[in-house]
Design a protein around this motif. Structure first.
Motif, short mmCIF file in Angstrom:
data_model
loop_
_atom_site.label_atom_id
_atom_site.label_comp_id
_atom_site.label_asym_id
_atom_site.label_seq_id
_atom_site.Cartn_x
_atom_site.Cartn_y
_atom_site.Cartn_z
N ARG A 166 0.85 -1.18 0.00
CA ARG A 166 0.00 0.00 0.00
C ARG A 166 0.89 1.23 0.00
O ARG A 166 1.80 1.35 0.81
CB ARG A 166 -0.87 -0.02 1.26
N THR A 167 0.64 2.12 -0.91
CA THR A 167 1.42 3.36 -0.99
C THR A 167 0.70 4.42 -0.17
O THR A 167 -0.50 4.63 -0.30
CB THR A 167 1.55 3.83 -2.45
N ILE A 168 1.46 5.09 0.67
CA ILE A 168 0.91 6.15 1.51
C ILE A 168 1.24 7.49 0.87
O ILE A 168 2.41 7.80 0.59
CB ILE A 168 1.51 6.10 2.94
N GLU A 169 0.21 8.25 0.61
CA GLU A 169 0.38 9.58 0.00
C GLU A 169 1.04 10.50 0.99
O GLU A 169 0.65 10.57 2.17
CB GLU A 169 -0.98 10.11 -0.40
N ILE A 170 2.05 11.26 0.55
CA ILE A 170 2.71 12.21 1.40
C ILE A 170 2.09 13.57 1.15
O ILE A 170 2.15 14.11 0.03
CB ILE A 170 4.23 12.26 1.15
N ALA A 171 1.47 14.12 2.19
CA ALA A 171 0.79 15.41 2.04
C ALA A 171 1.80 16.56 2.16
O ALA A 171 2.84 16.41 2.82
CB ALA A 171 -0.30 15.55 3.11
N ALA A 172 1.46 17.66 1.55
CA ALA A 172 2.30 18.86 1.66
C ALA A 172 2.20 19.41 3.08
O ALA A 172 1.16 19.30 3.71
CB ALA A 172 1.86 19.91 0.65
N GLU A 173 3.27 20.02 3.55
CA GLU A 173 3.24 20.60 4.89
C GLU A 173 2.32 21.80 4.90
O GLU A 173 2.16 22.51 3.91
CB GLU A 173 4.65 21.02 5.30
N ARG A 174 1.76 22.03 6.05
CA ARG A 174 0.81 23.16 6.16
C ARG A 174 1.51 24.37 6.66
O ARG A 174 2.36 24.50 7.37
CB ARG A 174 -0.28 22.79 7.15
#
Length: 142
Positions: free
Chosen positions: A134-142
């Motif tokens: 399963r690939t985990i999406e890396i979110a942009a920092e806030r």
């Protein structure tokens, strides 16, 4: 005072349940009755396990096999009703109750239980787990 164990490593996350199971196994003292075997049996659908207990003198009605909290629990209780009117000159065969428990890994299934020739056999199988990535999406920092 906190207890430090081998499973206390910060790299081992979520293994608290395994630690509790290990504690339960080590605390479950047993007198060795009834004796048992555990064997691996090759089958067409993968390896199976068979637990065989020597329960001579017990009928099917006097035995119970249950699964309780990830434990396979085998109980035997002989009733003394059959003893009425009998006078023993020597009693070497004990009529005693027992409880034997085996901790089951996640996913183990009980297939069958059978009684023949004083041996209670219980067959278990662990289905082969599906291998997933399963690939985990890396979110942009806030």
């Amino acid at each position: 005072m906190s207890r430090i164990t081998q499973l206390s490593s910060p790299l081992l996350l979520g293994f608290e349940e395994i630690e509790r199971v290990l504690d339960r196994v080590t605390k479950s003292g047993s007198d060795g009755y009834p004796p048992y075997n555990i064997e691996r049996i090759a089958a067409a659908d993968g390896d199976r396990l068979r637990i065989t207990l020597a329960v001579a003198g017990f009928s099917r009605e006097q035995l119970s096999v249950t699964v309780e909290d990830n434990q396979l629990v085998i109980r035997g209780q002989q009733t003394m009703d059959a003893e009425e009117g009998r006078h023993f000159l020597h009693r070497g065969i004990a009529a005693r109750q027992f409880q034997r428990a085996f901790v089951l890994a996640e996913g183990i299934e009980i297939l069958t239980a059978g009684l023949a020739d004083g041996l209670l056999s219980i067959d278990l199988v662990r289905p082969e787990p599906e291998r997933t990535v399963r690939t985990i999406e890396i979110a942009a920092e806030r």
